[in-house]
Design a protein around this motif. Structure first.
Motif, PDB file in Angstrom:
ATOM      1  N   PRO A   1      28.887 -40.362  -0.982  1.00 25.74           N
ATOM      2  CA  PRO A   1      27.430 -40.445  -1.483  1.00 25.74           C
ATOM      3  C   PRO A   1      26.972 -39.399  -2.594  1.00 25.74           C
ATOM      4  CG  PRO A   1      27.814 -40.063   0.993  1.00 25.74           C
ATOM      5  CD  PRO A   1      29.065 -39.992   0.440  1.00 25.74           C
ATOM      6  N   VAL A   2      27.901 -38.147  -2.536  1.00 27.17           N
ATOM      7  CA  VAL A   2      27.556 -37.263  -3.528  1.00 27.17           C
ATOM      8  C   VAL A   2      28.198 -37.746  -4.934  1.00 27.17           C
ATOM      9  CG1 VAL A   2      27.571 -34.984  -4.230  1.00 27.17           C
ATOM     10  CG2 VAL A   2      27.338 -35.316  -1.906  1.00 27.17           C
ATOM     11  N   ALA A   3      29.115 -38.209  -4.919  1.00 23.12           N
ATOM     12  CA  ALA A   3      29.838 -38.770  -6.227  1.00 23.12           C
ATOM     13  C   ALA A   3      28.938 -39.908  -6.560  1.00 23.12           C
ATOM     14  CB  ALA A   3      31.118 -39.378  -5.912  1.00 23.12           C
ATOM     15  N   ALA A   4      28.344 -40.754  -5.817  1.00 25.65           N
ATOM     16  CA  ALA A   4      27.705 -41.873  -6.294  1.00 25.65           C
ATOM     17  C   ALA A   4      26.261 -41.096  -7.073  1.00 25.65           C
ATOM     18  CB  ALA A   4      27.297 -42.629  -4.987  1.00 25.65           C
ATOM     19  N   PHE A   5      25.754 -40.264  -6.599  1.00 29.94           N
ATOM     20  CA  PHE A   5      24.337 -39.903  -7.099  1.00 29.94           C
ATOM     21  C   PHE A   5      24.598 -39.330  -8.698  1.00 29.94           C
ATOM     22  CE2 PHE A   5      24.125 -35.010  -6.638  1.00 29.94           C
ATOM     23  CZ  PHE A   5      23.319 -34.778  -7.782  1.00 29.94           C
ATOM     24  N   ILE A   6      26.024 -38.677  -8.645  1.00 33.46           N
ATOM     25  CA  ILE A   6      26.083 -37.949 -10.122  1.00 33.46           C
ATOM     26  C   ILE A   6      26.406 -39.142 -10.829  1.00 33.46           C
ATOM     27  CG2 ILE A   6      27.902 -36.790 -11.328  1.00 33.46           C
ATOM     28  CD1 ILE A   6      25.874 -34.937  -9.866  1.00 33.46           C
ATOM     29  N   MET A   7      27.162 -40.121 -10.491  1.00 31.20           N
ATOM     30  CA  MET A   7      27.760 -41.234 -11.391  1.00 31.20           C
ATOM     31  C   MET A   7      26.385 -42.186 -11.727  1.00 31.20           C
ATOM     32  SD  MET A   7      31.079 -42.474  -9.352  1.00 31.20           S
ATOM     33  CE  MET A   7      32.488 -41.341  -8.887  1.00 31.20           C
ATOM     34  N   ALA A   8      25.530 -42.147 -11.156  1.00 29.55           N
ATOM     35  CA  ALA A   8      24.328 -42.876 -11.263  1.00 29.55           C
ATOM     36  C   ALA A   8      23.312 -42.202 -12.108  1.00 29.55           C
ATOM     37  CB  ALA A   8      23.543 -43.594 -10.050  1.00 29.55           C
ATOM     38  N   GLY A   9      23.406 -40.973 -12.146  1.00 26.66           N
ATOM     39  CA  GLY A   9      22.514 -40.050 -12.849  1.00 26.66           C
ATOM     40  C   GLY A   9      21.134 -39.810 -12.300  1.00 26.66           C
ATOM     41  N   TYR A  10      21.173 -39.463 -11.085  1.00 24.48           N
ATOM     42  CA  TYR A  10      19.901 -39.192 -10.389  1.00 24.48           C
ATOM     43  C   TYR A  10      19.766 -37.637 -10.380  1.00 24.48           C
ATOM     44  CZ  TYR A  10      20.922 -43.809  -8.219  1.00 24.48           C
ATOM     45  OH  TYR A  10      20.815 -45.235  -8.150  1.00 24.48           O
ATOM     46  N   GLU A  11      18.492 -37.276  -9.912  1.00 24.93           N
ATOM     47  CA  GLU A  11      18.179 -35.877 -10.126  1.00 24.93           C
ATOM     48  C   GLU A  11      18.013 -34.955  -8.852  1.00 24.93           C
ATOM     49  OE1 GLU A  11      17.140 -34.445 -13.389  1.00 24.93           O
ATOM     50  OE2 GLU A  11      17.980 -36.164 -14.237  1.00 24.93           O
ATOM     51  N   HIS A  12      18.431 -33.820  -9.100  1.00 26.37           N
ATOM     52  CA  HIS A  12      18.773 -32.887  -7.824  1.00 26.37           C
ATOM     53  C   HIS A  12      17.991 -31.642  -8.079  1.00 26.37           C
ATOM     54  CE1 HIS A  12      20.660 -30.303  -5.005  1.00 26.37           C
ATOM     55  NE2 HIS A  12      20.944 -31.314  -4.181  1.00 26.37           N
ATOM     56  N   CYS A  13      17.201 -31.279  -7.535  1.00 29.76           N
ATOM     57  CA  CYS A  13      16.230 -30.260  -7.816  1.00 29.76           C
ATOM     58  C   CYS A  13      17.218 -28.798  -7.814  1.00 29.76           C
ATOM     59  CB  CYS A  13      14.920 -30.038  -6.834  1.00 29.76           C
ATOM     60  SG  CYS A  13      15.510 -29.357  -5.020  1.00 29.76           S
ATOM     61  N   VAL A  14      17.996 -28.580  -7.115  1.00 30.73           N
ATOM     62  CA  VAL A  14      18.804 -27.379  -7.030  1.00 30.73           C
ATOM     63  C   VAL A  14      19.845 -27.188  -8.206  1.00 30.73           C
ATOM     64  CG1 VAL A  14      20.135 -25.753  -5.592  1.00 30.73           C
ATOM     65  CG2 VAL A  14      18.671 -27.036  -4.540  1.00 30.73           C
ATOM     66  N   ALA A  15      20.531 -28.620  -8.410  1.00 33.64           N
ATOM     67  CA  ALA A  15      21.354 -28.545  -9.658  1.00 33.64           C
ATOM     68  C   ALA A  15      20.665 -28.420 -10.874  1.00 33.64           C
ATOM     69  CB  ALA A  15      22.048 -29.851  -9.589  1.00 33.64           C
ATOM     70  N   ASN A  16      19.275 -28.716 -10.966  1.00 34.64           N
ATOM     71  CA  ASN A  16      18.559 -28.615 -12.024  1.00 34.64           C
ATOM     72  C   ASN A  16      18.173 -27.276 -12.377  1.00 34.64           C
ATOM     73  OD1 ASN A  16      18.920 -31.410 -12.518  1.00 34.64           O
ATOM     74  ND2 ASN A  16      16.747 -31.982 -11.969  1.00 34.64           N
ATOM     75  N   MET A  17      18.050 -26.331 -11.260  1.00 37.65           N
ATOM     76  CA  MET A  17      17.719 -24.831 -11.332  1.00 37.65           C
ATOM     77  C   MET A  17      18.847 -24.312 -12.227  1.00 37.65           C
ATOM     78  SD  MET A  17      16.654 -23.924  -7.583  1.00 37.65           S
ATOM     79  CE  MET A  17      15.318 -24.758  -6.851  1.00 37.65           C
ATOM     80  N   TYR A  18      20.136 -24.750 -11.996  1.00 35.18           N
ATOM     81  CA  TYR A  18      21.142 -24.169 -12.688  1.00 35.18           C
ATOM     82  C   TYR A  18      21.277 -24.849 -14.259  1.00 35.18           C
ATOM     83  CZ  TYR A  18      25.767 -24.730 -14.997  1.00 35.18           C
ATOM     84  OH  TYR A  18      26.739 -24.538 -15.920  1.00 35.18           O
ATOM     85  N   TYR A  19      21.050 -26.106 -14.398  1.00 41.95           N
ATOM     86  CA  TYR A  19      21.092 -26.866 -15.758  1.00 41.95           C
ATOM     87  C   TYR A  19      20.002 -26.261 -16.538  1.00 41.95           C
ATOM     88  CZ  TYR A  19      24.476 -30.117 -13.963  1.00 41.95           C
ATOM     89  OH  TYR A  19      25.591 -30.821 -13.246  1.00 41.95           O
ATOM     90  N   PHE A  20      18.771 -25.958 -16.173  1.00 38.89           N
ATOM     91  CA  PHE A  20      17.824 -25.505 -17.124  1.00 38.89           C
ATOM     92  C   PHE A  20      17.945 -24.312 -17.435  1.00 38.89           C
ATOM     93  CE2 PHE A  20      14.983 -29.301 -15.411  1.00 38.89           C
ATOM     94  CZ  PHE A  20      14.656 -29.842 -16.809  1.00 38.89           C
ATOM     95  N   THR A  21      18.360 -23.292 -16.494  1.00 40.99           N
ATOM     96  CA  THR A  21      18.412 -22.080 -16.676  1.00 40.99           C
ATOM     97  C   THR A  21      19.804 -21.680 -17.743  1.00 40.99           C
ATOM     98  OG1 THR A  21      17.915 -21.459 -14.432  1.00 40.99           O
ATOM     99  CG2 THR A  21      19.028 -19.567 -15.615  1.00 40.99           C
ATOM    100  N   ALA A  22      20.807 -22.450 -17.612  1.00 38.66           N
ATOM    101  CA  ALA A  22      21.696 -22.484 -18.515  1.00 38.66           C
ATOM    102  C   ALA A  22      21.530 -22.773 -19.868  1.00 38.66           C
ATOM    103  CB  ALA A  22      22.939 -23.456 -17.884  1.00 38.66           C
ATOM    104  N   GLY A  23      20.608 -23.929 -19.882  1.00 34.44           N
ATOM    105  CA  GLY A  23      20.241 -24.377 -21.160  1.00 34.44           C
ATOM    106  C   GLY A  23      19.420 -23.674 -21.901  1.00 34.44           C
ATOM    107  N   VAL A  24      18.392 -23.044 -21.356  1.00 37.25           N
ATOM    108  CA  VAL A  24      17.402 -22.027 -21.989  1.00 37.25           C
ATOM    109  C   VAL A  24      18.352 -20.670 -22.338  1.00 37.25           C
ATOM    110  CG1 VAL A  24      15.472 -20.372 -21.606  1.00 37.25           C
ATOM    111  CG2 VAL A  24      15.496 -22.795 -20.648  1.00 37.25           C
TER     112      VAL A  24
END
Length: 248
Positions: free
Chosen positions: A183-206
């Motif tokens: 299930p977790v692999a499927a969510f990444i492959m489909a490009g869905y949005e996870h709020c905790v993962a996005n905490m990392y992605y946005f902080t790293a991007g900024v």
């Protein structure tokens, strides 16, 4: 393995334990949960960032990212999206709404602290030295229309919470990891949005130099994605699972 009905019943006690955690312990476990998801996010980005084919790129990322939830499940740490399943215990009247919200708010904060710490260490430690544009592009690509972010958040946490439920079905470590992987692999492959993962992605991007405003991050991703995660994991999957398998 446990039957679905036995798994549902086990989540009554899980919800009670999570709602009753002391603040200090809850925060520390939530910080670890955010760190583990962020570490998996960094690894999945590195392993896939030089791949040109978009399908293969997502396939590789999807095969790596489940390590994050595996670390959370096997170490018993706290993850906001997985804790959305506490609605099962709430509907069974084993915990109060106050206890549920207390957990969600504290765990959300702790997850952010953990994810932000890993993001800072990754950027300032030069893990993506020469490839900072990848971090910036990933963060910028998550600025979405509210409705799109909300729906992707719903779909994401149906799958992530399903991974948590399926892991609970297994009685040994190997079974739990195998169950949550798909299930977790499927969510990444489909490009869905996870709020905790996005905490990392946005902080790293900024921190890598991305020019994103706090308003964009909050209202074009974090708010709708968090709400979508709650609906997907807590209302659709959690409430639906409770209704289907609760004790009569």
């Amino acid at each position: 393995m446990l039957t679905p009905a036995e798994t549902c019943e086990s989540f009554y006690a899980v919800g009670e334990r999570k709602a009753g955690l002391p603040f200090g312990r809850m925060l520390v476990l939530a910080i670890f949960g955010g760190m583990f998801i962020a570490l998996a996010g960094a690894a999945s980005t590195w392993t896939s960032m030089l791949v040109e084919n978009p399908s293969i790129k997502r396939l590789i990322a999807g095969c790596v990212f489940p390590a994050g939830l595996a670390m959370v499940v096997l170490t018993g740490t706290e993850l906001f999206t997985g804790n959305n399943l506490m609605t099962i215990a709430l509907l069974e009247r084993r915990i109060t709404l106050k206890g549920l919200l207390r957990n969600w708010c504290m765990v959300y904060l702790g997850n952010f602290i953990g994810a932000a710490f890993v993001a800072a260490a990754v950027v300032w430690g030069g893990v993506f030295a020469g490839h900072e544009s990848v971090l910036i592009g990933t963060a910028a690509g998550k600025i979405l229309p509210f409705g799109s972010a909300f729906l992707k958040g719903i779909l994401c946490n149906i799958l992530v919470s399903l991974g948590v439920l399926m892991a609970a079905v297994g009685k040994d470590a190997a079974g739990k990891v195998v169950a949550l992987f798909f299930p977790v692999a499927a969510f990444i492959m489909a490009g869905y949005e996870h709020c905790v993962a996005n905490m990392y992605y946005f902080t790293a991007g900024v921190l890598a130099g991305g020019e994103l405003s706090l308003t964009e991050i909050i209202f074009s991703n974090m708010v709708p994605v968090t709400l979508g995660n709650i609906v997907g994991g807590g209302l659709i999957l959690g409430a639906g699972f409770w209704y289907a398998y609760r004790a009569k």
